[in-house]
Scaffold this motif. Structure first.
Motif, PDB file in Angstrom:
ATOM      1  N   PHE A  76      80.140  34.998  39.403  1.00 51.74           N
ATOM      2  CA  PHE A  76      79.246  35.044  38.362  1.00 51.74           C
ATOM      3  C   PHE A  76      78.765  37.092  37.896  1.00 51.74           C
ATOM      4  CE2 PHE A  76      73.810  35.273  36.649  1.00 51.74           C
ATOM      5  CZ  PHE A  76      73.819  34.591  36.344  1.00 51.74           C
ATOM      6  N   VAL A  77      78.840  37.559  38.821  1.00 51.88           N
ATOM      7  CA  VAL A  77      78.379  39.052  38.981  1.00 51.88           C
ATOM      8  C   VAL A  77      79.407  39.478  37.719  1.00 51.88           C
ATOM      9  CG1 VAL A  77      78.669  41.220  40.326  1.00 51.88           C
ATOM     10  CG2 VAL A  77      77.170  38.805  40.829  1.00 51.88           C
ATOM     11  N   SER A  78      80.554  39.452  38.419  1.00 51.89           N
ATOM     12  CA  SER A  78      82.067  39.641  37.381  1.00 51.89           C
ATOM     13  C   SER A  78      82.208  39.495  36.173  1.00 51.89           C
ATOM     14  CB  SER A  78      83.055  39.250  38.521  1.00 51.89           C
ATOM     15  OG  SER A  78      83.353  37.967  37.252  1.00 51.89           O
ATOM     16  N   GLY A  79      80.887  38.931  35.797  1.00 57.20           N
ATOM     17  CA  GLY A  79      80.965  38.475  34.273  1.00 57.20           C
ATOM     18  C   GLY A  79      79.819  39.448  33.644  1.00 57.20           C
ATOM     19  N   ILE A  80      78.736  39.233  34.921  1.00 55.15           N
ATOM     20  CA  ILE A  80      77.640  40.267  34.339  1.00 55.15           C
ATOM     21  C   ILE A  80      78.200  41.685  34.133  1.00 55.15           C
ATOM     22  CG2 ILE A  80      75.467  41.763  34.716  1.00 55.15           C
ATOM     23  CD1 ILE A  80      74.677  39.077  36.292  1.00 55.15           C
ATOM     24  N   GLN A  81      79.190  41.753  35.167  1.00 49.12           N
ATOM     25  CA  GLN A  81      79.294  43.640  35.284  1.00 49.12           C
ATOM     26  C   GLN A  81      80.276  43.861  34.020  1.00 49.12           C
ATOM     27  OE1 GLN A  81      78.698  45.739  37.085  1.00 49.12           O
ATOM     28  NE2 GLN A  81      80.344  47.338  36.087  1.00 49.12           N
ATOM     29  N   SER A  82      81.160  42.277  33.253  1.00 52.96           N
ATOM     30  CA  SER A  82      81.909  43.484  32.347  1.00 52.96           C
ATOM     31  C   SER A  82      81.079  43.356  30.930  1.00 52.96           C
ATOM     32  CB  SER A  82      82.710  41.845  31.685  1.00 52.96           C
ATOM     33  OG  SER A  82      82.055  41.096  31.272  1.00 52.96           O
ATOM     34  N   VAL A  83      79.889  42.952  30.987  1.00 52.29           N
ATOM     35  CA  VAL A  83      79.320  43.377  29.901  1.00 52.29           C
ATOM     36  C   VAL A  83      78.906  45.150  30.338  1.00 52.29           C
ATOM     37  CG1 VAL A  83      76.725  42.875  28.670  1.00 52.29           C
ATOM     38  CG2 VAL A  83      78.330  40.742  29.201  1.00 52.29           C
ATOM     39  N   LEU A  84      78.521  45.217  31.550  1.00 51.67           N
ATOM     40  CA  LEU A  84      77.509  46.342  31.193  1.00 51.67           C
ATOM     41  C   LEU A  84      78.500  47.842  31.532  1.00 51.67           C
ATOM     42  CD1 LEU A  84      75.673  45.204  34.903  1.00 51.67           C
ATOM     43  CD2 LEU A  84      75.166  45.569  32.547  1.00 51.67           C
ATOM     44  N   ALA A  85      79.435  47.625  32.139  1.00 46.71           N
ATOM     45  CA  ALA A  85      80.733  47.612  31.784  1.00 46.71           C
ATOM     46  C   ALA A  85      81.182  48.540  30.087  1.00 46.71           C
ATOM     47  CB  ALA A  85      82.175  47.715  32.540  1.00 46.71           C
ATOM     48  N   GLU A  86      81.105  47.799  29.425  1.00 46.03           N
ATOM     49  CA  GLU A  86      81.092  48.234  28.020  1.00 46.03           C
ATOM     50  C   GLU A  86      79.811  48.894  27.667  1.00 46.03           C
ATOM     51  OE1 GLU A  86      80.769  44.011  26.087  1.00 46.03           O
ATOM     52  OE2 GLU A  86      82.847  44.003  26.519  1.00 46.03           O
ATOM     53  N   ARG A  87      78.464  49.896  27.919  1.00 48.59           N
ATOM     54  CA  ARG A  87      77.478  49.613  27.749  1.00 48.59           C
ATOM     55  C   ARG A  87      77.750  50.892  28.468  1.00 48.59           C
ATOM     56  NH1 ARG A  87      73.538  47.173  25.276  1.00 48.59           N
ATOM     57  NH2 ARG A  87      74.654  44.835  24.673  1.00 48.59           N
ATOM     58  N   GLY A  88      78.242  50.818  29.436  1.00 48.80           N
ATOM     59  CA  GLY A  88      78.158  52.422  30.987  1.00 48.80           C
ATOM     60  C   GLY A  88      76.980  52.043  31.033  1.00 48.80           C
ATOM     61  N   ALA A  89      75.844  50.718  31.881  1.00 48.05           N
ATOM     62  CA  ALA A  89      75.434  50.609  32.776  1.00 48.05           C
ATOM     63  C   ALA A  89      76.048  49.932  34.026  1.00 48.05           C
ATOM     64  CB  ALA A  89      74.414  49.169  31.754  1.00 48.05           C
ATOM     65  N   TRP A  90      74.719  49.212  35.082  1.00 49.42           N
ATOM     66  CA  TRP A  90      75.069  48.809  36.151  1.00 49.42           C
ATOM     67  C   TRP A  90      74.366  48.209  36.723  1.00 49.42           C
ATOM     68  CZ3 TRP A  90      72.683  53.663  35.840  1.00 49.42           C
ATOM     69  CH2 TRP A  90      71.931  53.952  36.818  1.00 49.42           C
ATOM     70  N   LEU A  91      74.490  46.866  37.354  1.00 46.42           N
ATOM     71  CA  LEU A  91      73.586  46.312  38.262  1.00 46.42           C
ATOM     72  C   LEU A  91      72.967  46.487  39.384  1.00 46.42           C
ATOM     73  CD1 LEU A  91      73.005  43.218  38.490  1.00 46.42           C
ATOM     74  CD2 LEU A  91      74.976  42.843  39.880  1.00 46.42           C
ATOM     75  N   LEU A  92      72.132  46.428  39.528  1.00 51.43           N
ATOM     76  CA  LEU A  92      71.455  46.166  40.994  1.00 51.43           C
ATOM     77  C   LEU A  92      71.078  45.171  41.632  1.00 51.43           C
ATOM     78  CD1 LEU A  92      68.156  49.345  40.254  1.00 51.43           C
ATOM     79  CD2 LEU A  92      70.261  49.396  41.181  1.00 51.43           C
ATOM     80  N   LEU A  93      71.790  44.858  42.543  1.00 50.36           N
ATOM     81  CA  LEU A  93      71.914  43.786  43.344  1.00 50.36           C
ATOM     82  C   LEU A  93      70.963  43.834  44.596  1.00 50.36           C
ATOM     83  CD1 LEU A  93      72.465  41.254  44.152  1.00 50.36           C
ATOM     84  CD2 LEU A  93      74.821  41.845  44.849  1.00 50.36           C
ATOM     85  N   ARG A  94      69.960  42.504  44.948  1.00 48.70           N
ATOM     86  CA  ARG A  94      69.550  42.955  46.477  1.00 48.70           C
ATOM     87  C   ARG A  94      69.477  41.480  46.966  1.00 48.70           C
ATOM     88  NH1 ARG A  94      65.046  45.338  48.407  1.00 48.70           N
ATOM     89  NH2 ARG A  94      66.099  47.572  46.999  1.00 48.70           N
ATOM     90  N   LEU A  95      69.852  40.780  48.450  1.00 46.16           N
ATOM     91  CA  LEU A  95      69.541  39.771  48.874  1.00 46.16           C
ATOM     92  C   LEU A  95      68.609  39.805  49.337  1.00 46.16           C
ATOM     93  CD1 LEU A  95      73.465  39.431  49.905  1.00 46.16           C
ATOM     94  CD2 LEU A  95      72.305  39.029  47.819  1.00 46.16           C
ATOM     95  N   VAL A  96      67.601  38.576  49.955  1.00 49.31           N
ATOM     96  CA  VAL A  96      66.686  38.612  50.393  1.00 49.31           C
ATOM     97  C   VAL A  96      66.620  37.178  50.955  1.00 49.31           C
ATOM     98  CG1 VAL A  96      65.630  40.587  48.558  1.00 49.31           C
ATOM     99  CG2 VAL A  96      65.369  38.046  48.579  1.00 49.31           C
ATOM    100  N   ALA A  97      65.496  36.918  51.490  1.00 49.89           N
ATOM    101  CA  ALA A  97      65.381  35.993  52.514  1.00 49.89           C
ATOM    102  C   ALA A  97      64.174  34.344  51.388  1.00 49.89           C
ATOM    103  CB  ALA A  97      64.275  35.836  53.649  1.00 49.89           C
ATOM    104  N   ASP A  98      63.347  34.516  50.662  1.00 50.81           N
ATOM    105  CA  ASP A  98      62.857  33.798  49.841  1.00 50.81           C
ATOM    106  C   ASP A  98      62.838  34.481  48.759  1.00 50.81           C
ATOM    107  OD1 ASP A  98      60.354  35.429  50.042  1.00 50.81           O
ATOM    108  OD2 ASP A  98      60.341  35.175  52.393  1.00 50.81           O
ATOM    109  N   ARG A  99      62.060  33.578  47.824  1.00 53.39           N
ATOM    110  CA  ARG A  99      61.930  33.366  46.360  1.00 53.39           C
ATOM    111  C   ARG A  99      60.634  34.089  46.748  1.00 53.39           C
ATOM    112  NH1 ARG A  99      63.792  28.620  46.428  1.00 53.39           N
ATOM    113  NH2 ARG A  99      66.250  28.765  45.292  1.00 53.39           N
ATOM    114  N   ALA A 100      59.581  34.197  47.290  1.00 54.36           N
ATOM    115  CA  ALA A 100      58.669  35.305  46.998  1.00 54.36           C
ATOM    116  C   ALA A 100      58.858  37.080  47.525  1.00 54.36           C
ATOM    117  CB  ALA A 100      57.697  34.942  48.155  1.00 54.36           C
ATOM    118  N   GLN A 101      59.727  36.960  48.049  1.00 55.92           N
ATOM    119  CA  GLN A 101      60.632  38.974  47.994  1.00 55.92           C
ATOM    120  C   GLN A 101      61.043  38.927  46.594  1.00 55.92           C
ATOM    121  OE1 GLN A 101      63.092  37.962  51.579  1.00 55.92           O
ATOM    122  NE2 GLN A 101      61.198  39.455  53.042  1.00 55.92           N
ATOM    123  N   GLU A 102      61.840  37.481  46.187  1.00 58.41           N
ATOM    124  CA  GLU A 102      62.735  37.873  44.549  1.00 58.41           C
ATOM    125  C   GLU A 102      61.654  38.417  43.502  1.00 58.41           C
ATOM    126  OE1 GLU A 102      64.728  35.339  43.053  1.00 58.41           O
ATOM    127  OE2 GLU A 102      65.657  34.148  44.437  1.00 58.41           O
TER     128      GLU A 102
END
Length: 332
Positions: A76-102
């Motif tokens: 899934f992230v590789s698919g997102i990255q394919s679009v970001l690469a075309e636009r010179g953009a990037w992804l901020l990714l964070r892992l958290v413990a629960d949805r409130a932290q999300e």
């Protein structure tokens, strides 16, 4: 700006010109400056604003160790990255413990102008993240069908109910009457849809009521759920799994019980990553273009960010790919 200049090996004045998109620096210098700024996590965009125009956010409620083993999110992230690469953009990714932290992370990123928008995954039926982020005015695309309380949410989803129906009808045609499922988090919207569809289709076909067990999607939980099903008084002859890694773990559990796959037990995985073609026997699966799904979600998010029409809509429905792990019960 001084930190970026040191990292890129240029002057602060060159950093200012490069990040503002003004003439006076070479294309190579501009790229070095932007790479250095991205590494420091503070890339300004055109006109002196900050990173909003060039980064999108994704926050996952997952243990880091599990994420590395779960094929779906890597694809899934590789698919997102394919679009970001075309636009010179990037992804901020964070892992958290629960949805409130999300929600807290998304809010902090937006207020600090770190992202231009975010992708939300693992929707619940009444997901509290959707109204919270909508109140911020933050562009958001949900990977999953939102509940009726969030009609304004832009979303991309797969038809999980139709996919489950195809899997069950296929197994019924093979002669299976006792079908079970090893599912995921029961709070997630797509888990609820699959559970309801399984109950409905087995009843329509006159099969025995299907048993669904909830897990956290890990191999360990999938193996444990498989043992529970196989040790029961009414052992299923076929099991459908909500991801690939649990179906792979089930092959070992079947061997523990002295069961042959597919003669004694048929297995169907979900998503159809490379794992399904590396096992023996190879795993039948509900095949899903996960990178394409990620790219569709990211493209819809950029439509929102750039103020183009961004209607909600479905991604292609997963389709069954029969392989060596499914056959009529008792097949030689």
């Amino acid at each position: 700006m001084r930190q970026v200049a040191v990292l890129a090996g240029v002057s602060p004045a060159a950093v200012s010109l490069a990040l503002a998109g003004r003439p006076g620096v070479s294309a190579g210098t501009r790229e070095r400056v932007r790479a250095a700024a991205a590494e420091l996590g503070r890339l300004p965009a055109r006109g002196g604003s900050t990173v909003r125009e060039t980064a999108i956010g994704l926050v996952l409620t997952r243990p880091a160790g599990q994420l590395g083993l779960e094929p779906f999110y890597m694809e899934f992230v590789s698919g997102i990255q394919s679009v970001l690469a075309e636009r010179g953009a990037w992804l901020l990714l964070r892992l958290v413990a629960d949805r409130a932290q999300e929600t807290a992370v998304h809010r902090a990123w937006w207020r600090a102008r770190r992202v231009a928008g975010s992708v939300l995954v693992d929707l619940t039926e009444d997901d509290p993240r959707l109204p919270a982020l909508a109140a911020l005015g933050m562009p958001v695309v949900a990977a999953g069908r939102p509940g009726p309380a969030d009609p304004g949410t832009t979303a991309v989803w797969t038809d999980d109910a139709a996919a489950i129906e195809e899997a069950v009808r296929y197994l019924a045609v093979l002669g299976h009457r006792r079908i079970a499922r090893v599912g995921g988090d029961p709070a997630l919207g797509h888990t609820v849809l699959r559970t309801r569809a399984l109950a409905r289709v087995t009843a329509e076909l006159g099969l025995e009521p299907a048993r669904s067990l909830a897990t956290d999607y890990s191999a360990q939980a999938g193996a444990r759920a498989t043992r529970i099903l196989l040790a029961g008084a009414h052992r299923p002859t076929a099991i459908v799994y909500d991801n690939d890694i649990m179906a792979v773990a089930a092959l070992a559990v079947a061997a523990e019980f002295g069961l042959r796959v597919p003669q004694d037990l048929s297995l169907i995985a979900w998503d159809d990553s490379q794992l399904c073609r590396l096992t023996h026997p190879t795993l039948s699966a509900m095949s899903h273009d996960v990178p394409g799904y990620g790219a569709q979600v990211a493209g819809r998010l950029f439509d929102l960010i750039e103020r183009r029409p961004a209607p909600s809509g479905p991604a292609p429905t997963p389709v069954l790919v029969p392989r060596g792990s499914s056959a009529p019960p008792g097949a030689v």
